[in-house]
Scaffold this motif. Structure first.
Motif, PDB file in Angstrom:
ATOM      1  N   GLY A  41       6.046 -32.320  15.065  1.00 45.60           N
ATOM      2  CA  GLY A  41       6.189 -33.776  14.663  1.00 45.60           C
ATOM      3  C   GLY A  41       5.347 -33.986  13.195  1.00 45.60           C
ATOM      4  N   TYR A  42       4.320 -33.346  13.120  1.00 44.64           N
ATOM      5  CA  TYR A  42       3.610 -33.510  11.711  1.00 44.64           C
ATOM      6  C   TYR A  42       4.457 -33.107  10.748  1.00 44.64           C
ATOM      7  CZ  TYR A  42      -0.197 -34.111   8.365  1.00 44.64           C
ATOM      8  OH  TYR A  42      -0.865 -34.263   7.235  1.00 44.64           O
ATOM      9  N   ASN A  43       4.993 -32.070  10.798  1.00 43.22           N
ATOM     10  CA  ASN A  43       5.962 -31.435   9.882  1.00 43.22           C
ATOM     11  C   ASN A  43       7.159 -32.325   9.442  1.00 43.22           C
ATOM     12  OD1 ASN A  43       4.723 -29.034   9.601  1.00 43.22           O
ATOM     13  ND2 ASN A  43       5.915 -27.814  10.964  1.00 43.22           N
ATOM     14  N   TYR A  44       7.453 -33.105  10.596  1.00 35.59           N
ATOM     15  CA  TYR A  44       8.764 -34.065  10.427  1.00 35.59           C
ATOM     16  C   TYR A  44       8.093 -35.053   9.512  1.00 35.59           C
ATOM     17  CZ  TYR A  44      11.697 -37.962  11.256  1.00 35.59           C
ATOM     18  OH  TYR A  44      12.554 -38.917  11.090  1.00 35.59           O
ATOM     19  N   ARG A  45       6.868 -35.605   9.699  1.00 36.43           N
ATOM     20  CA  ARG A  45       6.061 -36.720   8.989  1.00 36.43           C
ATOM     21  C   ARG A  45       6.042 -36.372   7.358  1.00 36.43           C
ATOM     22  NH1 ARG A  45       1.336 -39.769  12.676  1.00 36.43           N
ATOM     23  NH2 ARG A  45       2.875 -40.423  14.082  1.00 36.43           N
ATOM     24  N   VAL A  46       5.788 -34.890   7.169  1.00 35.37           N
ATOM     25  CA  VAL A  46       5.637 -34.443   5.734  1.00 35.37           C
ATOM     26  C   VAL A  46       7.079 -34.443   4.994  1.00 35.37           C
ATOM     27  CG1 VAL A  46       5.259 -32.298   4.166  1.00 35.37           C
ATOM     28  CG2 VAL A  46       3.825 -32.823   6.402  1.00 35.37           C
ATOM     29  N   ASN A  48       9.326 -36.584   6.082  1.00 39.65           N
ATOM     30  CA  ASN A  48       9.774 -38.175   5.769  1.00 39.65           C
ATOM     31  C   ASN A  48       9.100 -38.561   4.658  1.00 39.65           C
ATOM     32  OD1 ASN A  48      10.901 -40.493   6.839  1.00 39.65           O
ATOM     33  ND2 ASN A  48       8.650 -41.268   7.398  1.00 39.65           N
ATOM     34  N   THR A  49       7.963 -38.253   4.204  1.00 36.14           N
ATOM     35  CA  THR A  49       7.082 -38.676   3.042  1.00 36.14           C
ATOM     36  C   THR A  49       7.880 -38.009   2.010  1.00 36.14           C
ATOM     37  OG1 THR A  49       4.919 -38.863   4.485  1.00 36.14           O
ATOM     38  CG2 THR A  49       4.835 -38.555   1.866  1.00 36.14           C
ATOM     39  N   ALA A  50       8.286 -36.731   1.950  1.00 37.15           N
ATOM     40  CA  ALA A  50       8.878 -36.215   0.880  1.00 37.15           C
ATOM     41  C   ALA A  50      10.322 -36.650   0.453  1.00 37.15           C
ATOM     42  CB  ALA A  50       9.096 -34.635   1.158  1.00 37.15           C
ATOM     43  N   VAL A  51      11.158 -37.089   1.608  1.00 40.47           N
ATOM     44  CA  VAL A  51      12.358 -37.684   1.173  1.00 40.47           C
ATOM     45  C   VAL A  51      12.448 -39.263   0.525  1.00 40.47           C
ATOM     46  CG1 VAL A  51      13.777 -35.993   2.969  1.00 40.47           C
ATOM     47  CG2 VAL A  51      12.813 -38.553   3.611  1.00 40.47           C
ATOM     48  N   HIS A  52      11.019 -39.661   0.908  1.00 43.21           N
ATOM     49  CA  HIS A  52      10.976 -40.987   0.406  1.00 43.21           C
ATOM     50  C   HIS A  52      10.208 -40.960  -0.793  1.00 43.21           C
ATOM     51  CE1 HIS A  52      12.704 -42.063   4.458  1.00 43.21           C
ATOM     52  NE2 HIS A  52      13.172 -43.028   3.841  1.00 43.21           N
ATOM     53  N   GLY A  53       9.882 -39.910  -1.302  1.00 39.65           N
ATOM     54  CA  GLY A  53       8.959 -39.610  -2.574  1.00 39.65           C
ATOM     55  C   GLY A  53       9.750 -38.914  -3.511  1.00 39.65           C
ATOM     56  N   ALA A 137      15.479 -38.042   8.797  1.00 41.19           N
ATOM     57  CA  ALA A 137      14.165 -38.845   8.350  1.00 41.19           C
ATOM     58  C   ALA A 137      14.397 -39.910   7.305  1.00 41.19           C
ATOM     59  CB  ALA A 137      13.118 -37.757   7.774  1.00 41.19           C
ATOM     60  N   TYR A 138      15.408 -39.650   6.302  1.00 45.74           N
ATOM     61  CA  TYR A 138      15.835 -40.599   5.296  1.00 45.74           C
ATOM     62  C   TYR A 138      16.616 -41.682   5.721  1.00 45.74           C
ATOM     63  CZ  TYR A 138      17.826 -42.200   1.175  1.00 45.74           C
ATOM     64  OH  TYR A 138      18.097 -43.350   0.043  1.00 45.74           O
ATOM     65  N   ASN A 139      17.179 -41.797   6.979  1.00 44.62           N
ATOM     66  CA  ASN A 139      17.804 -42.886   7.717  1.00 44.62           C
ATOM     67  C   ASN A 139      16.786 -43.377   8.989  1.00 44.62           C
ATOM     68  OD1 ASN A 139      20.869 -43.086   6.574  1.00 44.62           O
ATOM     69  ND2 ASN A 139      20.358 -40.724   6.656  1.00 44.62           N
ATOM     70  N   ASP A 140      15.785 -43.570   8.568  1.00 38.13           N
ATOM     71  CA  ASP A 140      14.828 -44.192   9.491  1.00 38.13           C
ATOM     72  C   ASP A 140      14.812 -43.615  10.915  1.00 38.13           C
ATOM     73  OD1 ASP A 140      14.105 -46.142   7.630  1.00 38.13           O
ATOM     74  OD2 ASP A 140      15.882 -47.328   8.367  1.00 38.13           O
ATOM     75  N   PHE A 143      18.533 -40.269  15.206  1.00 40.37           N
ATOM     76  CA  PHE A 143      18.817 -39.100  15.600  1.00 40.37           C
ATOM     77  C   PHE A 143      20.159 -38.497  15.391  1.00 40.37           C
ATOM     78  CE2 PHE A 143      19.550 -35.734  19.329  1.00 40.37           C
ATOM     79  CZ  PHE A 143      18.593 -34.791  18.805  1.00 40.37           C
ATOM     80  N   SER A 144      21.146 -39.379  15.457  1.00 42.93           N
ATOM     81  CA  SER A 144      22.599 -38.985  15.355  1.00 42.93           C
ATOM     82  C   SER A 144      22.944 -38.672  13.781  1.00 42.93           C
ATOM     83  CB  SER A 144      23.423 -40.177  15.592  1.00 42.93           C
ATOM     84  OG  SER A 144      23.289 -41.393  14.815  1.00 42.93           O
ATOM     85  N   LYS A 145      22.006 -39.077  12.843  1.00 44.61           N
ATOM     86  CA  LYS A 145      22.123 -38.537  11.555  1.00 44.61           C
ATOM     87  C   LYS A 145      21.868 -37.307  11.317  1.00 44.61           C
ATOM     88  CE  LYS A 145      23.667 -42.529   9.426  1.00 44.61           C
ATOM     89  NZ  LYS A 145      24.850 -42.664   8.843  1.00 44.61           N
ATOM     90  N   ALA A 146      21.181 -36.634  12.252  1.00 48.83           N
ATOM     91  CA  ALA A 146      20.888 -35.236  11.948  1.00 48.83           C
ATOM     92  C   ALA A 146      22.227 -34.368  12.291  1.00 48.83           C
ATOM     93  CB  ALA A 146      19.510 -34.647  13.222  1.00 48.83           C
TER      94      ALA A 146
END
Length: 243
Positions: A41-46, A48-53, A137-140, A143-146
Protein backbone atom coordinates in the motif's frame (compact mmCIF):
# COMPACT_ATOMS: atom_id res chain seq x y z
CA UNK A 1 15.46 10.35 -19.70
CA UNK A 2 15.83 6.89 -18.13
CA UNK A 3 18.97 8.01 -16.29
CA UNK A 4 17.06 11.04 -15.01
CA UNK A 5 14.41 8.69 -13.63
CA UNK A 6 17.06 6.63 -11.81
CA UNK A 7 18.77 9.75 -10.45
CA UNK A 8 15.51 11.22 -9.20
CA UNK A 9 14.40 7.93 -7.62
CA UNK A 10 17.74 7.27 -5.91
CA UNK A 11 17.65 10.72 -4.32
CA UNK A 12 13.93 10.58 -3.53
CA UNK A 13 14.24 7.26 -1.70
CA UNK A 14 16.84 8.69 0.67
CA UNK A 15 14.81 11.76 1.68
CA UNK A 16 13.74 10.43 5.06
CA UNK A 17 15.57 7.57 6.79
CA UNK A 18 12.83 7.40 9.45
CA UNK A 19 10.43 6.27 6.75
CA UNK A 20 12.81 3.49 5.77
CA UNK A 21 13.02 2.27 9.36
CA UNK A 22 9.22 2.33 9.72
CA UNK A 23 8.89 0.28 6.53
CA UNK A 24 11.58 -2.05 7.85
CA UNK A 25 9.63 -2.62 11.07
CA UNK A 26 6.48 -3.36 9.06
CA UNK A 27 8.51 -5.71 6.87
CA UNK A 28 9.77 -7.50 10.01
CA UNK A 29 6.18 -8.37 10.91
CA UNK A 30 5.21 -9.32 7.35
CA UNK A 31 5.17 -12.99 8.34
CA UNK A 32 1.79 -12.13 9.89
CA UNK A 33 0.68 -11.40 6.27
CA UNK A 34 -1.49 -8.36 7.02
CA UNK A 35 1.49 -5.96 7.45
CA UNK A 36 2.71 -7.05 4.01
CA UNK A 37 -0.29 -5.27 2.48
CA UNK A 38 0.74 -2.07 4.25
CA UNK A 39 4.10 -2.27 2.47
CA UNK A 40 2.47 -2.73 -0.94
CA UNK A 41 0.00 0.00 0.00
CA UNK A 42 2.86 2.38 0.76
CA UNK A 43 4.51 1.46 -2.55
CA UNK A 44 1.21 2.31 -4.23
CA UNK A 45 1.28 5.73 -2.56
CA UNK A 46 4.81 6.27 -3.84
CA UNK A 47 3.62 5.40 -7.34
CA UNK A 48 0.59 7.65 -6.94
CA UNK A 49 2.83 10.56 -5.95
CA UNK A 50 5.11 9.88 -8.92
CA UNK A 51 2.40 9.65 -11.60
CA UNK A 52 1.07 13.04 -10.48
CA UNK A 53 4.54 14.56 -10.21
CA UNK A 54 7.50 15.28 -12.45
CA UNK A 55 11.07 14.05 -12.75
CA UNK A 56 13.46 15.99 -10.49
CA UNK A 57 10.51 17.62 -8.76
CA UNK A 58 10.08 18.27 -5.05
CA UNK A 59 7.64 15.46 -4.30
CA UNK A 60 7.60 14.47 -0.62
CA UNK A 61 7.54 10.90 0.63
CA UNK A 62 3.99 9.75 1.45
CA UNK A 63 2.92 9.95 5.09
CA UNK A 64 1.93 6.97 7.21
CA UNK A 65 -1.66 8.04 7.73
CA UNK A 66 -5.07 6.50 7.09
CA UNK A 67 -3.66 2.97 7.43
CA UNK A 68 -6.99 1.38 6.45
CA UNK A 69 -6.85 3.13 3.08
CA UNK A 70 -3.19 2.12 2.72
CA UNK A 71 -4.10 -1.49 3.49
CA UNK A 72 -6.91 -1.47 0.88
CA UNK A 73 -4.55 0.01 -1.72
CA UNK A 74 -2.04 -2.71 -0.86
CA UNK A 75 -4.63 -5.43 -1.40
CA UNK A 76 -5.58 -3.93 -4.77
CA UNK A 77 -1.89 -3.74 -5.68
CA UNK A 78 -1.37 -7.45 -4.94
CA UNK A 79 -4.57 -8.52 -6.73
CA UNK A 80 -3.51 -6.70 -9.89
CA UNK A 81 -0.10 -8.38 -9.79
CA UNK A 82 -1.58 -11.84 -9.25
CA UNK A 83 -4.21 -11.56 -11.99
CA UNK A 84 -1.68 -10.43 -14.57
CA UNK A 85 0.78 -13.17 -13.60
CA UNK A 86 -1.94 -15.77 -14.07
CA UNK A 87 -1.40 -15.41 -17.83
CA UNK A 88 2.18 -16.76 -17.97
CA UNK A 89 1.31 -19.31 -15.27
CA UNK A 90 -1.55 -20.71 -17.36
CA UNK A 91 0.61 -20.74 -20.50
CA UNK A 92 3.32 -22.71 -18.68
CA UNK A 93 0.75 -25.13 -17.26
CA UNK A 94 -0.69 -25.80 -20.73
CA UNK A 95 2.74 -26.57 -22.18
CA UNK A 96 3.58 -28.75 -19.17
CA UNK A 97 0.36 -30.74 -19.62
CA UNK A 98 0.99 -31.19 -23.35
CA UNK A 99 4.59 -32.24 -22.70
CA UNK A 100 3.34 -34.72 -20.12
CA UNK A 101 1.34 -36.46 -22.81
CA UNK A 102 4.41 -36.98 -25.00
CA UNK A 103 7.77 -38.66 -24.53
CA UNK A 104 11.44 -38.20 -25.25
CA UNK A 105 12.71 -35.43 -27.51
CA UNK A 106 9.22 -34.16 -28.32
CA UNK A 107 8.46 -33.56 -24.63
CA UNK A 108 11.75 -31.72 -24.15
CA UNK A 109 11.19 -29.59 -27.25
CA UNK A 110 7.68 -28.67 -26.12
CA UNK A 111 8.92 -27.66 -22.65
CA UNK A 112 11.76 -25.56 -24.11
CA UNK A 113 9.34 -23.75 -26.39
CA UNK A 114 6.90 -23.43 -23.50
CA UNK A 115 9.53 -21.91 -21.23
CA UNK A 116 10.53 -19.37 -23.88
CA UNK A 117 6.93 -18.35 -24.53
CA UNK A 118 6.23 -18.27 -20.79
CA UNK A 119 9.22 -15.99 -20.20
CA UNK A 120 8.08 -13.58 -22.91
CA UNK A 121 4.54 -13.66 -21.51
CA UNK A 122 5.92 -13.02 -18.02
CA UNK A 123 7.88 -9.96 -19.16
CA UNK A 124 4.87 -8.53 -21.01
CA UNK A 125 2.46 -9.38 -18.16
CA UNK A 126 4.72 -7.83 -15.51
CA UNK A 127 5.11 -4.69 -17.59
CA UNK A 128 1.35 -4.49 -18.11
CA UNK A 129 0.80 -5.07 -14.38
CA UNK A 130 3.18 -2.27 -13.35
CA UNK A 131 1.78 0.16 -15.90
CA UNK A 132 -1.73 -0.99 -14.93
CA UNK A 133 -1.06 -0.05 -11.30
CA UNK A 134 0.26 3.32 -12.46
CA UNK A 135 -2.80 3.78 -14.67
CA UNK A 136 -5.05 2.95 -11.72
CA UNK A 137 -3.23 5.48 -9.53
CA UNK A 138 -3.40 8.16 -12.23
CA UNK A 139 -7.16 7.63 -12.53
CA UNK A 140 -7.90 8.24 -8.84
CA UNK A 141 -7.52 4.61 -7.80
CA UNK A 142 -10.19 3.22 -10.16
CA UNK A 143 -9.55 -0.53 -9.92
CA UNK A 144 -10.98 -1.22 -13.39
CA UNK A 145 -8.33 1.06 -14.94
CA UNK A 146 -5.65 -1.44 -13.91
CA UNK A 147 -7.16 -3.80 -16.48
CA UNK A 148 -7.95 -1.31 -19.23
CA UNK A 149 -5.68 -3.25 -21.59
CA UNK A 150 -6.08 -1.03 -24.65
CA UNK A 151 -5.39 2.14 -22.64
CA UNK A 152 -2.37 0.60 -20.90
CA UNK A 153 -1.01 -0.62 -24.23
CA UNK A 154 -1.36 2.91 -25.59
CA UNK A 155 0.65 4.17 -22.61
CA UNK A 156 3.44 1.68 -23.27
CA UNK A 157 3.34 2.44 -27.02
CA UNK A 158 3.66 6.15 -26.23
CA UNK A 159 6.61 5.60 -23.89
CA UNK A 160 8.17 2.98 -26.15
CA UNK A 161 8.48 -0.75 -25.52
CA UNK A 162 12.25 -0.58 -25.68
CA UNK A 163 12.36 2.22 -23.10
CA UNK A 164 10.04 0.28 -20.79
CA UNK A 165 12.00 -2.96 -21.04
CA UNK A 166 15.33 -1.11 -20.68
CA UNK A 167 14.03 0.70 -17.58
CA UNK A 168 12.85 -2.53 -15.94
CA UNK A 169 16.12 -4.30 -16.71
CA UNK A 170 18.01 -1.33 -15.30
CA UNK A 171 15.96 -1.48 -12.09
CA UNK A 172 16.83 -5.16 -11.68
CA UNK A 173 20.55 -4.49 -12.24
CA UNK A 174 20.66 -1.47 -9.90
CA UNK A 175 18.80 -3.40 -7.20
CA UNK A 176 21.22 -6.31 -7.31
CA UNK A 177 24.27 -4.03 -7.47
CA UNK A 178 23.18 -2.06 -4.38
CA UNK A 179 22.42 -5.25 -2.44
CA UNK A 180 25.76 -6.76 -3.48
CA UNK A 181 27.79 -3.64 -2.63
CA UNK A 182 26.20 -3.24 0.82
CA UNK A 183 26.68 -6.93 1.64
CA UNK A 184 30.25 -6.84 0.29
CA UNK A 185 31.19 -3.80 2.42
CA UNK A 186 29.75 -5.36 5.57
CA UNK A 187 31.42 -8.66 4.71
CA UNK A 188 34.82 -7.05 4.18
CA UNK A 189 34.60 -5.11 7.47
CA UNK A 190 33.68 -8.12 9.57
CA UNK A 191 36.09 -10.40 7.73
CA UNK A 192 38.86 -7.98 8.67
CA UNK A 193 37.67 -8.05 12.30
CA UNK A 194 37.47 -11.83 12.19
CA UNK A 195 40.98 -12.21 10.81
CA UNK A 196 42.30 -9.77 13.42
CA UNK A 197 40.72 -11.72 16.28
CA UNK A 198 41.99 -15.00 14.82
CA UNK A 199 45.54 -13.59 14.78
CA UNK A 200 45.11 -12.72 18.44
CA UNK A 201 44.09 -16.31 19.11
CA UNK A 202 40.38 -15.56 19.63
CA UNK A 203 37.68 -17.66 17.96
CA UNK A 204 36.31 -15.41 15.16
CA UNK A 205 33.04 -17.33 14.65
CA UNK A 206 31.06 -14.90 16.82
CA UNK A 207 32.38 -11.99 14.73
CA UNK A 208 31.20 -13.63 11.51
CA UNK A 209 27.79 -14.40 13.04
CA UNK A 210 27.48 -10.78 14.19
CA UNK A 211 28.39 -9.59 10.70
CA UNK A 212 25.75 -11.79 9.11
CA UNK A 213 23.15 -10.54 11.61
CA UNK A 214 24.02 -6.89 10.97
CA UNK A 215 23.85 -7.52 7.23
CA UNK A 216 20.33 -8.93 7.61
CA UNK A 217 19.20 -6.05 9.83
CA UNK A 218 20.60 -3.34 7.54
CA UNK A 219 19.03 -5.00 4.51
CA UNK A 220 15.65 -5.36 6.23
CA UNK A 221 15.42 -1.98 7.92
CA UNK A 222 17.26 0.28 5.46
CA UNK A 223 18.35 -1.16 2.12
CA UNK A 224 15.20 -3.21 1.43
CA UNK A 225 12.76 -0.32 2.07
CA UNK A 226 15.06 2.05 0.15
CA UNK A 227 15.03 -0.21 -2.90
CA UNK A 228 11.28 -0.73 -2.58
CA UNK A 229 10.66 3.03 -2.75
CA UNK A 230 13.28 3.42 -5.49
CA UNK A 231 11.59 0.85 -7.74
CA UNK A 232 8.08 2.21 -7.12
CA UNK A 233 9.17 5.80 -7.77
CA UNK A 234 10.98 4.79 -10.97
CA UNK A 235 7.96 2.94 -12.34
CA UNK A 236 5.66 5.85 -11.54
CA UNK A 237 7.98 8.34 -13.25
CA UNK A 238 8.27 6.04 -16.27
CA UNK A 239 4.49 6.28 -16.62
CA UNK A 240 4.70 10.08 -16.71
CA UNK A 241 6.88 9.94 -19.84
CA UNK A 242 3.72 9.53 -21.95
CA UNK A 243 1.75 12.34 -20.34
Amino acid sequence: MILDIYKDSLEYSAKDWKTLVILGVICFFSFLLLPAFLITGYNYRVINTAVHGVINGRDPLPDFEDLISMFVDGVKFVIVQILYLLVPAIIFLIFALVAGQTNGVAASAIMIIGCIITFVAFVVSEMMAQMGICHMAYNDGAFSKAFAISEIKEVIDEIGWFECIATFLGLIIITFVILFVVSAIIGIIFTAFGVSTAILGINPSSIFILGALINILITMFLVGPYLSIFNSRSIGLLYTMQI
